[in-house]
Design a protein around this motif. Sequence first.
Motif, PDB file in Angstrom:
ATOM      1  N   ARG A   1      -4.342   1.401  -8.409  1.00 18.26           N
ATOM      2  CA  ARG A   1      -5.118   0.472  -9.239  1.00 18.26           C
ATOM      3  C   ARG A   1      -4.275  -0.001 -10.422  1.00 18.26           C
ATOM      4  N   GLU A   2      -3.473   0.897 -10.996  1.00 14.65           N
ATOM      5  CA  GLU A   2      -2.566   0.501 -12.087  1.00 14.65           C
ATOM      6  C   GLU A   2      -1.543  -0.518 -11.601  1.00 14.65           C
TER       7      GLU A   2
ATOM      8  N   ALA B   1      -9.290  10.396  -5.863  1.00 17.70           N
ATOM      9  CA  ALA B   1      -9.110   9.940  -7.243  1.00 17.70           C
ATOM     10  C   ALA B   1      -7.661   9.604  -7.604  1.00 17.70           C
ATOM     11  N   GLU B   2      -6.724  10.474  -7.301  1.00 21.24           N
ATOM     12  CA  GLU B   2      -5.398  10.326  -7.899  1.00 21.24           C
ATOM     13  C   GLU B   2      -4.600   9.151  -7.332  1.00 21.24           C
TER      14      GLU B   2
ATOM     15  N   ARG C   1      -5.872   5.738  -8.360  1.00 18.93           N
ATOM     16  CA  ARG C   1      -5.661   5.387  -9.767  1.00 18.93           C
ATOM     17  C   ARG C   1      -4.284   4.758  -9.958  1.00 18.93           C
TER      18      ARG C   1
END
Length: 651
Positions: free
Chosen positions: A138-139, A131-132, A135
């Motif tokens: 993706r940003e 997850a981390e 993210r």
Amino acid sequence: MKACGAGALATGLLLLAAASGRAEARLPEPSPYAVLPSRAAASPAVDAPPVCRTAPGDATFEAIRSATAPEGGEPPDPRSALDELARSGEARVRACAHLELARLELLRGHLPEARVQASRAERAFADLADAEPPRALREAARFYRAEALHRDGRSAEAAPLYAGLAEARGVRIRAAARLRRAELAGDLEEFARGLARGTEFGAEPARWGARAAELALEAGDLEAARRWLSRLDEDALDADTRALVGVRRADVLFALGADEEARAVLRGIAARHAGRPVGELARVRLVHTGLAPTGDREVRRRLTRIASGGHRSLATYARGVLAGRLRAAGEVDAALELLVKLATDARAAEFVPDLAAETDAALQAATAAGTGCVDVTRRLAGRRSLLLRHGGVPDPFLRLGDCLLELGFAGPALDVYRGVTRRFGVEVVPRVSLRTARASFEAGRIAAARAPAEANLSRALSGREVPELGAWTLLLARIELHEERPAEALELLEPALVAGSVDAAREPEAVRVFALAALRVGAGSEARATLRSVLSEAPAGEAPARARLRHEALLHAADLHRAAGDRSRARSLYGRAAALLDAGPLRARALYWNGELAAEPDDAREAWRASAAEPEGGPWARLAADELEAIGLREAIGVGRRELRGGGDRP
């Protein structure tokens, strides 16, 4: 992407009399960055943190490093290696390869390709399980996609992406997104704060001076713009870009009232870059701002040369400036020639922001009071369609239509009136409808003229106010007379003439139509009395065209009195008409009848001689010559008879 954005126009029109002490102090437009496209004032690239490459030893980092910078040196094109990774690597490597490709394409200015790669990276990171890190990655992908959109001129699509990233997990992404958000919002204060932290992600304040200055100009802050331009790191710019920024600095100085400093900057650029587009731009700017003597022949020669040059946007700008100077100098025809050229350029308004106002001024000068219809028609008739594109007021075109109609070109006049209606819409219809109907009548389109005339008279009969009712009445009377209904024409016109509802400009024409109708129906004393009540001496300042109509009306009134047997009154009117009419068949006719109705033979001879001598007098001149010949024959016959009688005493 346009350098100045939508707010630049408002800034360009901003009056700064308080700051400069001049009656007019505004930022010259168009922007130099628009005339000579440059990214000098565009948003510099922001290189958000390359998060895929920040952890040496990480498998992804090592894979990308070995693909883009192998031991043997740089590959000829890192894109091919990244493409291979994007197709065949494991999931995280593929996602990062797309992100690196987006970054690479963005830095190279390949914006559509950067957007595609960023979108692929964003989708790829969304599919990763952990997850981390995905993210944050993706940003980063979303930021690069926003950058590609923004730098490609699609800032409206980029804005919501930046807004979402303003609260991103990554500190650098968050700071970069906030900088862009402030830039798009025109928030100069927040933008300046963002630049202060910009070194963290490649936004060096000294390199952003031109862009910051444009934001200040959009906000109307000239002093801030001057400060930002003074902080610009010019060493980072090539010579032409540095000169282009110098033109913008001169613009700001001019708007602040520092004319001498602005003049020195522009002259320096023109001298150092002579023959190059940026040097030519500086010369045009000197003339546009009035910092160069516009009456100087050499200045005008150079401006003319630039206006004829091969650099399209610069030549367009120069034509606009030159057209204004020519019009101000009274050279209206030359100004119109340039404006016609500009009217054929779909992008002219970008480089000549005051094109509509300049076109209006030239058109007003071309149709100014005192300009004859021949000159108006010569100047505008062949250019009307092109000039209508930028003309902002209908009056010059209405004058052109009126002149065409007066000169007998009803069809072209009708085309002009219809063009005015299409261009200016419903607001101009009340001013055009009567003109269109009159032109339709003159062009032989009787039904098209009758319908609006009857409609307006019906409205008047129902008690509603009808502008120019007298003119509509006259038009319908002309239609009735044309269609061989003279009694109906008399019935329409007589009350209008007696009541004075026909305006002074059209009264002579109404008298002429009334007299013709009266002649055809054999009207008697009542019609003649009406004519006597309305025929008068020429009013002060009467237009030549109206005077001709009034003089012709005198001729028809004389015909009416002659037909009724009132020889004395008829001869008096023929004499007045002959004294007032221009040379031609109408004056020859008036002179002929003046002689025919003369009580004394000598008066008859004098009038017929004048008629026979009339240039282009037509059949009336020939008839007068015949009368004179007949008199001569009669006199010769009389002499012969006297001689014969005297010869009776011969042996």
